[in-house]
Design an enzyme around this catalytic site. Structure first.
Site, PDB file in Angstrom:
ATOM      1  N   SER A 204       0.842  -1.189   0.000  1.00 54.63           N
ATOM      2  CA  SER A 204       0.000   0.000   0.000  1.00 54.63           C
ATOM      3  C   SER A 204       0.877   1.239   0.000  1.00 54.63           C
ATOM      4  O   SER A 204       1.903   1.283   0.701  1.00 54.63           O
ATOM      5  CB  SER A 204      -0.922   0.011   1.229  1.00 54.63           C
ATOM      6  N   GLU A 205       0.489   2.245  -0.802  1.00 55.04           N
ATOM      7  CA  GLU A 205       1.378   3.391  -1.000  1.00 55.04           C
ATOM      8  C   GLU A 205       1.583   4.250   0.234  1.00 55.04           C
ATOM      9  O   GLU A 205       2.475   5.095   0.260  1.00 55.04           O
ATOM     10  CB  GLU A 205       0.902   4.263  -2.177  1.00 55.04           C
ATOM     11  N   ASN A 206       0.776   4.064   1.277  1.00 54.18           N
ATOM     12  CA  ASN A 206       1.017   4.826   2.498  1.00 54.18           C
ATOM     13  C   ASN A 206       2.153   4.243   3.336  1.00 54.18           C
ATOM     14  O   ASN A 206       2.488   4.783   4.388  1.00 54.18           O
ATOM     15  CB  ASN A 206      -0.261   4.932   3.345  1.00 54.18           C
TER      16      ASN A 206
END
Length: 214
Positions: free
Chosen positions: A47-49
């Site tokens: 996930s890009e976070n």
């Protein structure tokens, strides 16, 4: 004819994810795919976070809001999962380290152009997030969406009329009516929901299809 529901669409996508893949799931419907992957599957969810190695959504009452995906939804962390800097996460996306990303879409063009961040209308709130990086950086970009809008207009079209997210980046479309590969020869239908004929699917699509099920 009955359409595939969101869970069925997610299960269909999960079936096509190969063991060993690093996979990013976009905000919205695509996050449901994580719930359809068996715990013993060798799939690394990113996930890009800044999290990798997460699993399905937690049971009610067991949510930890320090452990979320990019859509701010709580997830579980599998053995070996970890957190890291946001910049490192985007470096993974831009560096070609994601095998598959699954994104939602407003429109997909016949050549694989993707429009999923803004409808162009005056009252719409544009929200591209990491979609541009994922669409171009992932080795394969799959789209999960309804086949038509709420008013029945096709979302698979000759050319996108909305602002583009990425050019010729989509390789496969999973709609609630069909699974369609984007190829140099055209849009090849590989699966159709039970009870729907190919001519009827073509009627609901804004560009020419090829029946590849034969």
């Amino acid at each position: 004819m009955s359409k595939w529901n969101k869970t069925q669409m997610a299960a269909r996508i999960a079936r096509d994810i190969e063991d060993g893949m690093v996979v990013n799931l976009g905000i919205g419907m695509p996050t449901l795919v994580a719930n359809q992957l068996d715990a013993d599957r060798e799939v690394m969810m990113h996930s890009e976070n800044g999290v990798i190695g997460f699993g399905a959504a937690p049971a009610p009452g067991e949510e930890d809001y320090d452990l979320i995906n990019a859509g701010k939804e709580p997830v579980t962390l599998l053995p070996g999962g970890c957190f890291f800097h946001h910049a490192d996460s985007f470096a993974m996306m831009r560096g070609g380290h994601i095998d598959v990303c699954v994104l939602g879409a407003f429109q997909v063009a016949a050549n694989g152009d993707l429009a999923n961040w803004h409808t162009g209308s005056a009252d719409a709130i544009p929200a591209v997030g990491g979609a541009m990086d994922l669409a171009i950086g992932a080795r394969r970009t799959w789209v999960m969406m309804e086949h038509t809008t709420k008013t029945g207009e096709p979302k698979i079209v000759d050319r996108c009329s909305y602002p583009l997210t990425g050019l010729a980046c989509v390789s496969r479309i999973y709609s609630d009516l069909a699974v369609i590969d984007v190829t140099a020869q055209g849009l090849r239908v590989v699966d159709i929901v039970e009870g729907l004929s190919f001519p009827e699917l073509q009627r609901r699509t804004g560009t020419e299809l090829i029946d590849a099920r034969r």
